[in-house]
Design an enzyme around this catalytic site. Structure first.
Site, PDB file in Angstrom:
ATOM      1  N   ARG A 134      43.640   6.155 -25.744  1.00  6.74           N
ATOM      2  CA  ARG A 134      42.838   6.739 -26.536  1.00  6.74           C
ATOM      3  C   ARG A 134      42.213   6.107 -27.295  1.00  6.74           C
ATOM      4  O   ARG A 134      41.425   6.368 -28.132  1.00  6.74           O
ATOM      5  CB  ARG A 134      44.163   7.519 -27.754  1.00  6.74           C
ATOM      6  CG  ARG A 134      45.168   8.542 -26.800  1.00  6.74           C
ATOM      7  CD  ARG A 134      46.374   8.845 -27.305  1.00  6.74           C
ATOM      8  NE  ARG A 134      45.912   9.505 -28.461  1.00  6.74           N
ATOM      9  CZ  ARG A 134      45.491  10.846 -28.101  1.00  6.74           C
ATOM     10  NH1 ARG A 134      45.739  11.947 -27.679  1.00  6.74           N
ATOM     11  NH2 ARG A 134      45.990  11.346 -29.785  1.00  6.74           N
ATOM     12  N   ASN A 160      49.662  10.754 -37.337  1.00  8.09           N
ATOM     13  CA  ASN A 160      48.130  10.399 -36.649  1.00  8.09           C
ATOM     14  C   ASN A 160      47.200  11.339 -37.663  1.00  8.09           C
ATOM     15  O   ASN A 160      48.764  12.315 -37.608  1.00  8.09           O
ATOM     16  CB  ASN A 160      48.151  11.114 -35.553  1.00  8.09           C
ATOM     17  CG  ASN A 160      48.803  10.372 -34.043  1.00  8.09           C
ATOM     18  OD1 ASN A 160      48.258   8.899 -34.932  1.00  8.09           O
ATOM     19  ND2 ASN A 160      48.092  10.846 -32.725  1.00  8.09           N
ATOM     20  N   GLU A 210      22.490  11.878 -22.069  1.00 16.14           N
ATOM     21  CA  GLU A 210      23.871  11.807 -21.485  1.00 16.14           C
ATOM     22  C   GLU A 210      24.015  10.220 -21.311  1.00 16.14           C
ATOM     23  O   GLU A 210      24.370   9.785 -20.845  1.00 16.14           O
ATOM     24  CB  GLU A 210      24.540  12.992 -20.533  1.00 16.14           C
ATOM     25  CG  GLU A 210      25.275  12.981 -20.103  1.00 16.14           C
ATOM     26  CD  GLU A 210      27.079  11.830 -20.793  1.00 16.14           C
ATOM     27  OE1 GLU A 210      26.586  12.387 -22.180  1.00 16.14           O
ATOM     28  OE2 GLU A 210      27.904  12.053 -19.978  1.00 16.14           O
ATOM     29  N   LYS A 246      25.946   7.316 -21.921  1.00 16.04           N
ATOM     30  CA  LYS A 246      27.294   6.475 -21.180  1.00 16.04           C
ATOM     31  C   LYS A 246      26.300   4.798 -20.848  1.00 16.04           C
ATOM     32  O   LYS A 246      27.517   4.568 -21.105  1.00 16.04           O
ATOM     33  CB  LYS A 246      26.837   7.109 -19.731  1.00 16.04           C
ATOM     34  CG  LYS A 246      27.991   7.692 -18.949  1.00 16.04           C
ATOM     35  CD  LYS A 246      29.110   8.739 -19.287  1.00 16.04           C
ATOM     36  CE  LYS A 246      28.899   9.157 -20.724  1.00 16.04           C
ATOM     37  NZ  LYS A 246      29.826  10.345 -21.231  1.00 16.04           N
ATOM     38  N   LYS A 265      39.095   7.822 -27.390  1.00 19.49           N
ATOM     39  CA  LYS A 265      38.788   9.259 -26.604  1.00 19.49           C
ATOM     40  C   LYS A 265      39.234  10.776 -27.122  1.00 19.49           C
ATOM     41  O   LYS A 265      38.557  11.412 -26.728  1.00 19.49           O
ATOM     42  CB  LYS A 265      40.014   9.344 -25.380  1.00 19.49           C
ATOM     43  CG  LYS A 265      40.492  10.525 -24.764  1.00 19.49           C
ATOM     44  CD  LYS A 265      39.593  10.122 -23.733  1.00 19.49           C
ATOM     45  CE  LYS A 265      38.828  11.448 -22.317  1.00 19.49           C
ATOM     46  NZ  LYS A 265      37.255  11.681 -21.951  1.00 19.49           N
TER      47      LYS A 265
END
Ligand code: F6R
Length: 607
Positions: A27, A96, A480, A484, A602
């Protein structure tokens, strides 16, 4: 983003807490810490293995909580990492989310004599409980009072020396899941950390909290009323949360591509009738028939999937679509007229901006249909209808398989909507469905050629700037592909519509600024050829993505990655795969841990 894990049972808590934190490492975090009742608290900056080394086997106790922190208030440091405690060291908690009124609460508490150690918003929660305990002898009452005093978002796990055999959890805006074991119970911010121990889980809703012992749990609302809820069973297995023999989760998840399409379509495609079924839309079908406009709103990769959706839905279902950043939608006073459907697309189902956009649209009366991967997530629960990706957890921080699945579902949605709207007959859709059925095999051929893509990536590994350009259905894929590359290799990469080249970006092109051109044999092929020529004329190096058999491109471009011929509307899901692999090999070639890109998380549960 931050991760929470907690244990109450009969086993040694510390090793389980470390294991839980390791499962949550994906994460993204900058420090970690744990508290074991009766044994104390240990924290460490950096990776969980630093914490593990400090803990050794010194901590004995069977109730504890742990946290991985991703800094929001205060720098990454041991002092600021969780768990945090009150002045007495009897209340310990991990959190959190963000407590928005922490500053005023902190001032009030300081005025009452409380001493703060950290710069975090979280610490006020521990001191508030301590303060409440002065007038409320029952710990749960003091906790509940604290929950009513804080504004903002939270997922809490709390331990207290007053109730040493219990853990408490609470949720508002930040996910918390309870895992029900045999004589032991678990809590986590993400079910993937619980799956190795039990698949029986209870998701807390906003405004709920729970009291947990090794053999029991009780759920309450903020009025203190007990809530009855049966556990549900998670369909994932441990195997799905591990790397499956690949060096990285990212590669494993890209290599799942063909199965991702099959799983996404499972139960949604009638191979004999060559038709699409989306049973999850049954309850909203009548309303779908009448919708006049769709707004797709999401973030990052999920937003780029939405751009594909915009093209698909307008072309096939003839419904006007706008696609926009959720982070803008939520703040720009959007007008959601009657007859507008909102679609959110989200892997995690917890992205703060996407959730806020959904809530704004809902406030204005819109119907919400969402594409979500994480079952039971907040966005899934707050939508009128949910089309789940059915692809298991995505662990790699850079989203890959979720994008393939999202675009596949958008294709299915466009076809279904076209049918419902009566703008296309089921008969006419058969060609598309046939092509969708062939998609997994086509993706497989790209995956099997990954060593060729690796070789191409090696040739480009030393460049520091890239332009990705596409047009029509490959336009979102250019963005995209660039996203990436930049997120896992820290290389500057820009996505652009090829038609925009002359309006600015072409000024950047020289021999040091290569272009990845998406030039498939489709309705804009000739246009793309012209753009490639313009780049070549300015000494730009071109890596082309072309359709198998395209000899023109072989002559024109410096390198070519071939993909199988495909119907134009299905280009996005096919084209993205080699670009994901290209980014993966550049990132790993540069020596980076692509599963944990710097500064990224994440699940972005704060705005
Ligand atoms: C990029 C990436 C992010 C996410 C974005 C939305 O690889 O993973 O851009 O796509 O943060 O996340 P979800 O889909 O969880 O809403």
């Amino acid at each position: 983003m931050c991760g929470i894990f907690g244990y109450v049972g009969t086993r040694d808590a510390a090793p389980l807490l470390i294991g839980g934190l390791k499962a949550l490492e994906y994460r993204g975090y900058d420090s970690a810490g744990l508290y074991v009742v009766g044994a104390g608290c240990i924290k460490a900056v950096g990776q969980v293995k630093n914490l593990e080394a400090k803990v050794g086997d010194t901590m004995k106790g069977h109730v504890g909580l742990a946290h991985t922190r991703w800094a929001t208030h205060g720098v990454p440091s041991e002092i600021n990492s969780h768990p945090h405690s009150d002045c007495t060291g009897k209340v310990w908690l991990a959190h959190n989310g963000i407590i928005e009124n922490y500053s005023e609460l902190k001032d009030e508490l300081i005025a009452k004599g409380h001493q703060f150690k950290s710069a975090t918003d979280t610490e006020v929660a521990a001191h508030l409980i301590e303060e409440n305990l002065k007038t409320m002898p029952v710990f749960a009452d003091a906790l509940l009072a604290m929950l009513k005093m804080v504004r903002g978002t939270y997922g809490f796990v709390i331990a207290s020396d007053q109730d040493p055999e219990k853990l408490y959890i609470a949720r508002k805006g930040s996910p918390i899941v309870l895992g029900i074991g045999e004589g032991e119970n678990f809590v986590a911010s993400d079910p993937s950390a619980i799956v190795p121990y039990t698949k029986k889980v209870i998701y807390l809703n906003d405004g709920e909290w729970a009291e947990i012992t090794s053999s029991s749990y009780k759920l309450f609302d903020l009025d203190g009323h007990e809530i009855a809820r049966e556990p549900q069973v998670i369909a994932w297995d441990v195997e799905q949360t591990q790397k499956g023999g690949y060096d990285h989760y990212m590669l494993k998840e890209i290599m799942e591509g063909d199965n991702v399409i099959k799983n996404t379509l499972a139960g949604r495609l009638d191979e004999e009738a060559l038709s699409i079924k989306l049973p999850e839309l049954a309850d909203v079908e009548d309303r779908l028939k009448d919708i006049k406009r769709i707004i797709i709103t999401s973030c990052g990769t999920a937003l780029y999937a939405g751009w594909v959706g915009e093209y698909l839905i307008e072309e096939y279902a003839k419904v006007p679509v706008e696609c926009e950043y959720a982070s803008e939608f939520r703040y720009r006073s959007p007008i959601v007229e009657p007859g507008t459907m909102i679609m959110t697309i989200t892997q995690s189902g917890e992205t703060a901006d996407t959730l806020a956009a959904l809530r704004e649209a809902k406030r204005q009366g819109a119907m919400i249909v969402s594409i979500v991967n994480t079952v039971g997530s907040t966005i899934a629960r707050e939508s009128d209808a949910v089309i789940y990706n059915q692809i298991g957890p995505e662990i790699g921080v850079a989203s890959t398989k979720a994008f393939m699945s999202q675009v596949t579902l958008l294709t299915a949605f466009a076809i279904k909507l076209a049918e419902l709207k009566g703008v296309v007959t089921a008969e006419a859709n058969k060609d598309i469905v046939r092509e969708i059925l062939a998609l997994p095999e086509k993706i497989k051929t790209i995956l099997e050629a990954r060593e060729d893509i690796k070789a191409v990536a090696q040739k480009y590994a030393s460049y520091d700037d890239f332009l990705f350009m596409g047009r029509k259905y490959t336009f979102p894929i250019a963005f995209e592909g660039a996203l990436k590359l930049k997120e896992i290799s820290y290389v500057h990469a820009e996505g652009y519509g090829a038609g925009e080249m002359k309006h600015g970006p072409i000024a950047m092109i020289d021999e040091k600024f290569p272009t990845v051109a998406l030039c498939l044999n489709d309705s804009v092929y000739e246009k793309m050829i012209s753009n490639v020529q313009e780049i070549k004329a300015r000494s730009g190096r071109v890596l082309a993505l072309a359709t198998v058999g395209d000899e023109t491109m072989k002559k024109m471009a410096d390198e070519v990655i071939y993909v199988p011929a495909i119907m134009e509307m299905l280009e996005p899901v096919l084209c993205v795969v080699p670009l994901q692999l290209f980014a993966y090999y550049i990132g790993t070639g540069r020596g980076y841990d692509v599963d944990k890109p710097r500064n990224l998380a994440k699940s972005v549960t704060v705005e």
